[in-house]
Scaffold this active site. Structure first.
Site, mmCIF file in Angstrom:
data_model
loop_
_atom_site.group_PDB
_atom_site.id
_atom_site.type_symbol
_atom_site.label_atom_id
_atom_site.label_comp_id
_atom_site.label_asym_id
_atom_site.label_seq_id
_atom_site.Cartn_x
_atom_site.Cartn_y
_atom_site.Cartn_z
ATOM 1 N N LEU A 107 36.250 38.345 41.684
ATOM 2 C CA LEU A 107 37.695 38.189 41.876
ATOM 3 C C LEU A 107 38.117 38.523 43.299
ATOM 4 O O LEU A 107 39.123 38.019 43.798
ATOM 5 C CB LEU A 107 38.455 39.092 40.893
ATOM 6 C CG LEU A 107 38.260 38.793 39.405
ATOM 7 C CD1 LEU A 107 38.937 39.858 38.556
ATOM 8 C CD2 LEU A 107 38.827 37.416 39.058
ATOM 9 N N GLY A 158 35.882 43.659 49.350
ATOM 10 C CA GLY A 158 36.354 44.317 50.559
ATOM 11 C C GLY A 158 35.202 44.951 51.297
ATOM 12 O O GLY A 158 34.035 44.606 51.077
ATOM 13 N N SER A 159 35.529 45.899 52.181
ATOM 14 C CA SER A 159 34.508 46.498 53.033
ATOM 15 C C SER A 159 33.571 47.427 52.276
ATOM 16 O O SER A 159 32.446 47.667 52.715
ATOM 17 C CB SER A 159 35.181 47.267 54.177
ATOM 18 O OG SER A 159 36.105 48.208 53.659
ATOM 19 N N LYS A 169 33.628 45.400 45.558
ATOM 20 C CA LYS A 169 33.970 44.061 45.085
ATOM 21 C C LYS A 169 34.431 44.176 43.642
ATOM 22 O O LYS A 169 34.110 45.143 42.944
ATOM 23 C CB LYS A 169 32.793 43.097 45.209
ATOM 24 C CG LYS A 169 31.542 43.496 44.440
ATOM 25 C CD LYS A 169 30.426 42.483 44.703
ATOM 26 C CE LYS A 169 29.110 42.927 44.065
ATOM 27 N NZ LYS A 169 28.013 41.975 44.355
ATOM 28 N N LYS A 202 35.534 47.081 39.070
ATOM 29 C CA LYS A 202 35.460 47.373 40.498
ATOM 30 C C LYS A 202 34.122 48.061 40.770
ATOM 31 O O LYS A 202 33.818 49.099 40.186
ATOM 32 C CB LYS A 202 36.621 48.269 40.926
ATOM 33 C CG LYS A 202 36.691 48.516 42.435
ATOM 34 C CD LYS A 202 37.763 49.548 42.791
ATOM 35 C CE LYS A 202 39.144 49.019 42.509
ATOM 36 N NZ LYS A 202 40.181 49.987 43.012
ATOM 37 N N ASP A 262 52.107 55.923 48.501
ATOM 38 C CA ASP A 262 51.832 54.666 49.209
ATOM 39 C C ASP A 262 52.387 53.480 48.428
ATOM 40 O O ASP A 262 51.722 52.456 48.272
ATOM 41 C CB ASP A 262 50.327 54.503 49.440
ATOM 42 C CG ASP A 262 50.012 53.434 50.491
ATOM 43 O OD1 ASP A 262 50.904 53.133 51.320
ATOM 44 O OD2 ASP A 262 48.893 52.898 50.487
#
EC number: 2.7.11.1
Length: 494
Positions: free
Chosen positions: A25, A28-29, A32, A48, A142
């Site tokens: 889906l 990232g760094s 996934k 994840k 955040d």
């Protein structure tokens, strides 16, 4: 399929045998996300996959662990759900709720400013989720459209709790974090702050929903900070009277003057077309964990799990195949039961007698006649009381209050040590017939050698008014909450 892909697939199958792994889906760094199907229930999840070495190299181990711990604790229809965490030496696999659509940010970019009814629908859900976090002493820190997802029915899911922190009463946070455009003045100024920073961020989000732009924006970050600290922004003329009233009250530079969630809930703009399930605050996490639905239990039994094993695992908050299946079935039923009003059926049945944060705090009399207010993570409706309190307020004398505290501790077989005039450290070992004697349901506990350490402090709030604060020092959080409930019952508060 090449050799490398086949090897990866075989690895995932061996680590995640309860899931059928699908497409990627996103990535990232350091992680996934894979789409997967929970084999036993047939429900979709997102997994994840976090690489430990990359996390360590990027110095974000604490951030990742914080998010995992916080999401394990939260159960709310507008907060992303975490079902289980599977750890290996190389990776961490976090099984989460699958949200089909995308970010609220992309939705705003695509549609521009929203009509007030649609913006209100989304904002009501965001506030409900934030209120739930604050009730459980969690500050997100955040909040922004990028950290708010929309599901297939255009309902909100708050995500990314990596910067969140757990508040302790009487303590303020000091770490400057979050996204510049959404950060509150006290955050960027390096001042101590509390949950009011989330109110500010929600105000920025509301502005973005209604205006299609940000209130504080500039190519130069120092200029953005200056605008935020001075509260410099413009309200467009197209906003309604009530929207023009609410936004400035949320974007108040002085956090002590900023509107509270209780006041937002009472605001005419927010209350317009407020769904029933959002008008009633959800059960506290500790009560949610104790609530076991017979219908869902039977569904889990039907797919092959032992009934006693399921009930015992749920009662003791154990993560295993049975509890994952239970929560997946429960959440999918709730989401699909009332398409236009998610979770309404769940909240409707608890509407009677629930402690509603929009109502005045009720006074309850203890054994000796002192009046306490149950303020479990909620703000009082008293206009001049802008503190975020967790504890019990009383107008009794300090001597009488401490006498009742010592009696309650003695009855619960809690050891204590006096470290100040009105300050004591406590230690409790779960080895007594505690659950049976103190009205916590027997099925909710198996006696284990667990030690809980906590501190009790009596504060003078104002003349003739005192606040009793309870702070966990060590031990499992859920069991500590159970102990607090028993303690409050001994005081006659519950």
């Amino acid at each position: 399929m090449d050799g490398s892909s086949e090897k990866t697939t075989n690895k995932l199958v061996s680590i995640l045998p309860n899931y059928r792994i699908g497409k990627t889906l996103g990535h990232g760094s350091f992680a996934k996300v894979k789409l997967a199907l929970h084999v036993a229930t047939g429900h979709k999840v997102a997994i994840k996959i976090l690489n430990r070495s990359k996390i360590k190299n990027m110095g974000i181990e604490i951030k990742v662990q914080r998010e995992i711990k916080i999401l394990r604790f939260l159960m709310h229809p507008h907060i992303i759900r975490q079902y289980e965490v599977i750890e290996t030496p190389n990776d961490i696999y976090v099984v989460m709720e699958y949200v089909k659509s995308g970010e609220l940010f992309d939705y705003i970019v695509e549609k521009g400013k929203l009509q007030e009814d649609e913006a209100r629908h989304l904002f009501q859900q965001i506030i409900s989720g934030v209120e739930y976090c604050h009730r459980n002493m969690i500050v997100h820190r955040d909040l922004k459209p990028e950290n708010v997802l929309l599901d297939s029915q255009c309902n909100i899911k708050i995500v990314d709790f990596g910067l969140s922190n757990v508040m302790h009463d009487g303590h303020f946070l000091k770490t400057s974090c979050g996204s510049p455009n959404y950060a509150a003045p006290e955050v960027i100024s390096g001042k101590p702050y509390g949950p009011d920073v989330d109110i500010w961020s929600c105000g920025v989000i509301l502005y973005a929903l209604l205006c299609g732009t940000l209130p504080f924006d500039d190519e130069n970050i120092p200029n953005v900070f200056e605008k935020i600290k001075r509260g410099m922004y413009t309200l467009p003329n197209h906003l309604s009277h009530f929207a023009r009233d609410l936004i400035p009250r949320m974007l108040m530079v002085d956090p002590t003057m900023r509107i509270s969630i209780t006041e937002i809930r009472q605001h005419p703009w927010f209350n317009n077309h407020l769904p029933l399930y959002l008008s009633i605050p959800p059960l506290d996490t500790i009560d949610q964990a104790k609530k076991i639905e017979e219908e869902i239990i039977q569904n889990v039994v039907n797919i092959g799990f032992d009934r006693n094993h399921v009930v015992d695992s749920l009662a003791n908050r154990i993560q295993n195949e049975a509890t994952v299946a239970y929560h997946l079935i429960l959440d999918n039923r709730n989401q699909n039961s009332v398409p236009n009003d998610p979770f309404q059926s769940k909240f409707k049945e608890i509407s009677d007698g629930i402690f509603n944060s929009t109502l005045p705090v009720q006074n309850i009399t203890s054994h000796v006649g002192h009046s306490f207010s149950a303020l479990y993570g909620l703000k009082s409706n008293v206009k001049d009381d802008k503190t975020w309190t967790l504890g019990l307020q009383s107008q009794g004398s300090p001597y009488d209050i401490m006498t009742e505290i010592f009696k309650a501790l003695q009855n619960l077989k809690i050891c204590w040590k006096k470290i100040g005039l009105y300050n004591i450290k406590c230690r409790w070992v779960r080895s007594f017939a505690y659950y049976k004697n103190h009205t916590i349901e027997d099925e909710c506990a198996i006696i284990l050698p667990t030690v809980i350490k906590f501190e009790i402090q009596l504060y003078k709030v104002r003349e003739g008014k005192y606040l009793l604060d309870i702070l966990r020092i060590d031990g499992p959080q859920f069991i500590f909450f159970d102990l607090c409930v028993a303690f409050l019952r001994e005081l006659g508060v519950l």
